[in-house]
Scaffold this motif. Structure first.
Motif, PDB file in Angstrom:
ATOM      1  N   ASP A   1       0.829  -1.207   0.000  1.00 41.55           N
ATOM      2  CA  ASP A   1       0.000   0.000   0.000  1.00 41.55           C
ATOM      3  C   ASP A   1       0.862   1.255   0.000  1.00 41.55           C
ATOM      4  OD1 ASP A   1      -2.219  -1.585  -0.021  1.00 41.55           O
ATOM      5  OD2 ASP A   1      -2.873  -1.122   2.016  1.00 41.55           O
ATOM      6  N   MET A   2       2.011   1.200   0.677  1.00 42.89           N
ATOM      7  CA  MET A   2       2.892   2.364   0.665  1.00 42.89           C
ATOM      8  C   MET A   2       3.440   2.607  -0.738  1.00 42.89           C
ATOM      9  SD  MET A   2       4.137   4.897   2.369  1.00 42.89           S
ATOM     10  CE  MET A   2       4.258   4.598   4.142  1.00 42.89           C
ATOM     11  N   VAL A   3       3.742   1.537  -1.461  1.00 42.81           N
ATOM     12  CA  VAL A   3       4.179   1.706  -2.851  1.00 42.81           C
ATOM     13  C   VAL A   3       3.084   2.401  -3.649  1.00 42.81           C
ATOM     14  CG1 VAL A   3       4.829   0.520  -4.976  1.00 42.81           C
ATOM     15  CG2 VAL A   3       5.721  -0.294  -2.793  1.00 42.81           C
ATOM     16  N   MET A   4       1.844   1.956  -3.475  1.00 40.34           N
ATOM     17  CA  MET A   4       0.743   2.541  -4.233  1.00 40.34           C
ATOM     18  C   MET A   4       0.486   3.993  -3.845  1.00 40.34           C
ATOM     19  SD  MET A   4      -1.892  -0.668  -4.763  1.00 40.34           S
ATOM     20  CE  MET A   4      -1.728  -1.455  -3.162  1.00 40.34           C
ATOM     21  N   ALA A   5       0.906   4.384  -2.642  1.00 38.87           N
ATOM     22  CA  ALA A   5       0.776   5.785  -2.238  1.00 38.87           C
ATOM     23  C   ALA A   5       1.644   6.702  -3.091  1.00 38.87           C
ATOM     24  CB  ALA A   5       1.139   5.948  -0.762  1.00 38.87           C
ATOM     25  N   ALA A   6       2.628   6.138  -3.799  1.00 39.05           N
ATOM     26  CA  ALA A   6       3.467   6.949  -4.684  1.00 39.05           C
ATOM     27  C   ALA A   6       2.629   7.596  -5.783  1.00 39.05           C
ATOM     28  CB  ALA A   6       4.570   6.084  -5.303  1.00 39.05           C
ATOM     29  N   SER A   7       1.538   6.951  -6.183  1.00 38.20           N
ATOM     30  CA  SER A   7       0.665   7.548  -7.198  1.00 38.20           C
ATOM     31  C   SER A   7      -0.026   8.796  -6.662  1.00 38.20           C
ATOM     32  CB  SER A   7      -0.378   6.527  -7.658  1.00 38.20           C
ATOM     33  OG  SER A   7       0.240   5.445  -8.329  1.00 38.20           O
ATOM     34  N   LEU A   8      -0.417   8.772  -5.391  1.00 37.10           N
ATOM     35  CA  LEU A   8      -1.008   9.957  -4.771  1.00 37.10           C
ATOM     36  C   LEU A   8       0.011  11.084  -4.717  1.00 37.10           C
ATOM     37  CD1 LEU A   8      -3.043  11.594  -3.099  1.00 37.10           C
ATOM     38  CD2 LEU A   8      -2.219  10.367  -1.062  1.00 37.10           C
ATOM     39  N   VAL A   9       1.232  10.790  -4.327  1.00 31.63           N
ATOM     40  CA  VAL A   9       2.267  11.829  -4.253  1.00 31.63           C
ATOM     41  C   VAL A   9       2.488  12.448  -5.630  1.00 31.63           C
ATOM     42  CG1 VAL A   9       4.695  12.304  -3.738  1.00 31.63           C
ATOM     43  CG2 VAL A   9       3.383  10.769  -2.255  1.00 31.63           C
ATOM     44  N   ALA A  10       2.533  11.618  -6.670  1.00 30.06           N
ATOM     45  CA  ALA A  10       2.718  12.145  -8.025  1.00 30.06           C
ATOM     46  C   ALA A  10       1.566  13.060  -8.417  1.00 30.06           C
ATOM     47  CB  ALA A  10       2.835  10.991  -9.019  1.00 30.06           C
ATOM     48  N   SER A  11       0.342  12.689  -8.043  1.00 32.99           N
ATOM     49  CA  SER A  11      -0.818  13.514  -8.353  1.00 32.99           C
ATOM     50  C   SER A  11      -0.765  14.845  -7.613  1.00 32.99           C
ATOM     51  CB  SER A  11      -2.101  12.758  -7.984  1.00 32.99           C
ATOM     52  OG  SER A  11      -3.245  13.552  -8.203  1.00 32.99           O
ATOM     53  N   LEU A  12      -0.382  14.808  -6.346  1.00 34.21           N
ATOM     54  CA  LEU A  12      -0.285  16.043  -5.559  1.00 34.21           C
ATOM     55  C   LEU A  12       0.798  16.963  -6.110  1.00 34.21           C
ATOM     56  CD1 LEU A  12      -0.577  14.466  -1.996  1.00 34.21           C
ATOM     57  CD2 LEU A  12      -2.307  15.870  -3.136  1.00 34.21           C
ATOM     58  N   ARG A  13       1.906  16.395  -6.532  1.00 33.87           N
ATOM     59  CA  ARG A  13       2.995  17.211  -7.102  1.00 33.87           C
ATOM     60  C   ARG A  13       2.561  17.896  -8.395  1.00 33.87           C
ATOM     61  NH1 ARG A  13       8.027  13.702  -8.039  1.00 33.87           N
ATOM     62  NH2 ARG A  13       9.088  15.698  -8.280  1.00 33.87           N
ATOM     63  N   ALA A  14       1.735  17.199  -9.163  1.00 29.47           N
ATOM     64  CA  ALA A  14       1.250  17.796 -10.412  1.00 29.47           C
ATOM     65  C   ALA A  14       0.270  18.929 -10.135  1.00 29.47           C
ATOM     66  CB  ALA A  14       0.584  16.723 -11.267  1.00 29.47           C
ATOM     67  N   GLN A  15      -0.546  18.772  -9.087  1.00 31.69           N
ATOM     68  CA  GLN A  15      -1.530  19.798  -8.759  1.00 31.69           C
ATOM     69  C   GLN A  15      -0.897  21.019  -8.097  1.00 31.69           C
ATOM     70  OE1 GLN A  15      -5.237  18.263  -6.847  1.00 31.69           O
ATOM     71  NE2 GLN A  15      -4.285  16.254  -7.131  1.00 31.69           N
ATOM     72  N   GLU A  16       0.094  20.789  -7.224  1.00 34.85           N
ATOM     73  CA  GLU A  16       0.708  21.877  -6.459  1.00 34.85           C
ATOM     74  C   GLU A  16       2.220  21.719  -6.482  1.00 34.85           C
ATOM     75  OE1 GLU A  16      -1.662  23.104  -2.827  1.00 34.85           O
ATOM     76  OE2 GLU A  16      -2.195  20.984  -2.968  1.00 34.85           O
ATOM     77  N   PRO A  17       2.857  22.025  -7.596  1.00 37.10           N
ATOM     78  CA  PRO A  17       4.311  21.864  -7.704  1.00 37.10           C
ATOM     79  C   PRO A  17       5.036  22.651  -6.608  1.00 37.10           C
ATOM     80  CG  PRO A  17       3.336  22.343  -9.847  1.00 37.10           C
ATOM     81  CD  PRO A  17       2.258  22.566  -8.838  1.00 37.10           C
ATOM     82  N   GLY A  18       5.984  22.004  -5.988  1.00 39.02           N
ATOM     83  CA  GLY A  18       6.789  22.682  -4.983  1.00 39.02           C
ATOM     84  C   GLY A  18       6.260  22.613  -3.570  1.00 39.02           C
ATOM     85  N   ARG A  19       5.022  22.148  -3.400  1.00 41.66           N
ATOM     86  CA  ARG A  19       4.495  22.068  -2.044  1.00 41.66           C
ATOM     87  C   ARG A  19       5.169  20.914  -1.296  1.00 41.66           C
ATOM     88  NH1 ARG A  19      -1.833  21.897  -0.012  1.00 41.66           N
ATOM     89  NH2 ARG A  19      -1.324  22.344   2.173  1.00 41.66           N
TER      90      ARG A  19
END
Length: 340
Positions: free
Chosen positions: A20-38
């Motif tokens: 599940d932690m590996v799959m959380a990487a997809s959430l991180v990628a999505s958040l980075r795309a929405q708010e770069p630099g946060r």
């Protein structure tokens, strides 16, 4: 003036399961795309937290010193209070458990997003419906929490990046003794026996793979050591047993260097896929529709039966028919095909 949550750091309460932690990487990628630099930090139990270090875009990992199944109300409250000065504007809570929502609440994080479960909505500011929990991919459910409710963002596949120095350190600590392509076997599955292809079949696969020129390595945690010992004893060919001898990051390094990986539906399977390794995944009681391998060079071996997927820890029928139907010859052929 901008609202605090739009520029302050974001905290993800991560899962205790490695996969599940590996799959959380997809959430991180999505958040980075929405708010770069946060800035994005991850808090999770020690068993899965090392994987968060390999997720691109994670600034900091924060250990939650509690294992899977431990409630630890006061420990979670203290962990949250220790974060009050960090200035987090938003928290996304991935586990469904009530206890997972305690640290962000104790930290006073103003926006707390998670799925409504176990009566914990009182601890959340944005409690989402989880009506598709039994049908949607886990990756999609995680990514959805990082977007406005009702949005359907595309889920990028999870990607892990293993630093080159880690790869070199692993190669020096666990050198290969022979020559030829390496097949890594991952016979464990923390959830239970109904997710584990029988050791006798793994042993036969090892013997056939050795005859085809492969070097064999078995990976897993200390709990998987008895499985590995059975495989080594029954295979009758050289098989390097590394179960219980590596850290999670070292196991990732060994997987990253393998020419092909054969695994049950387990945490190491997701690690191998996120590291882009040629991968064969064996499914029994679980579903390839909900937790599929996402790597570009992955293939599934399973057989449709009326009783699967049952999602049970142990076979309710006592037959393990879903796995007994999978032959070592079939798996070796799939491994050679996916390797190319």
């Amino acid at each position: 003036m901008r609202a605090i949550e739009t520029y302050s750091p974001l905290l993800i309460i991560g899962p205790s399961w490695v996969g599940d932690m590996v799959m959380a990487a997809s959430l991180v990628a999505s958040l980075r795309a929405q708010e770069p630099g946060r800035p994005i930090d991850v808090m999770a139990p020690p068993a899965a937290l090392p994987i968060a270090r390999l997720i691109p875009g994670v600034r900091r990992t924060i250990p939650l010193g509690l294992g899977h199944g431990q409630f630890g109300l006061m420990a979670r409250w203290r962990a949250g209070r220790a974060l009050r000065s960090e200035g987090y504007g938003k928290a996304i809570i991935l586990p469904r458990a009530f206890k997972a929502a305690i640290p962000p609440f104790a930290a006073g994080i103003p926006v707390r997003i998670g799925y409504a479960a176990e009566g914990r909505s009182i601890l959340l500011t944005d409690a989402r419906s989880d009506s598709q929990r039994k049908t949607a991919r886990t990756i999609d459910r995680f990514v959805a929490l990082g977007s406005p409710e009702g949005a359907a963002p595309a889920s990028e596949r999870p990607v892990l990046v293993l630093p080159e120095e880690e790869r070199r350190a692993v190669a020096e600590k666990f050198p290969l003794a022979g020559e030829g392509p390496v097949m890594a076997l991952c016979p464990g599955a923390e959830y239970g026996p109904a997710k584990r292809w029988p050791t006798a079949k793994f042993a036969t696969l090892a013997a056939q793979a050795h005859a085809a020129g492969y070097q064999l390595r078995v990976l897993g945690g200390p709990k998987d050591a008895p499985l590995a010992q059975e495989i080594v004893a029954k295979a009758g060919v050289p098989v390097e047993d590394l179960t219980g001898r590596t850290s999670l990051i070292e196991a990732a390094g060994i997987l990253a260097a393998a020419d092909v990986v054969v695994s049950n539906d387990s945490g190491l399977m997701h690690v191998a896929g996120a590291l882009d390794r040629p991968l064969v995944v064996l499914y029994g009681s679980s579903s390839e529709k909900m937790t599929p391998p996402t790597g570009p060079r992955s293939t599934v071996v399973s057989h449709d039966l009326p009783c699967r997927p049952c999602f049970k820890r142990e076979c309710p029928l006592g037959t393990l028919a879903c796995f007994e139907a999978i032959s070592p010859q079939e798996v070796l052929a799939a491994a050679m095909a996916v390797q190319g």
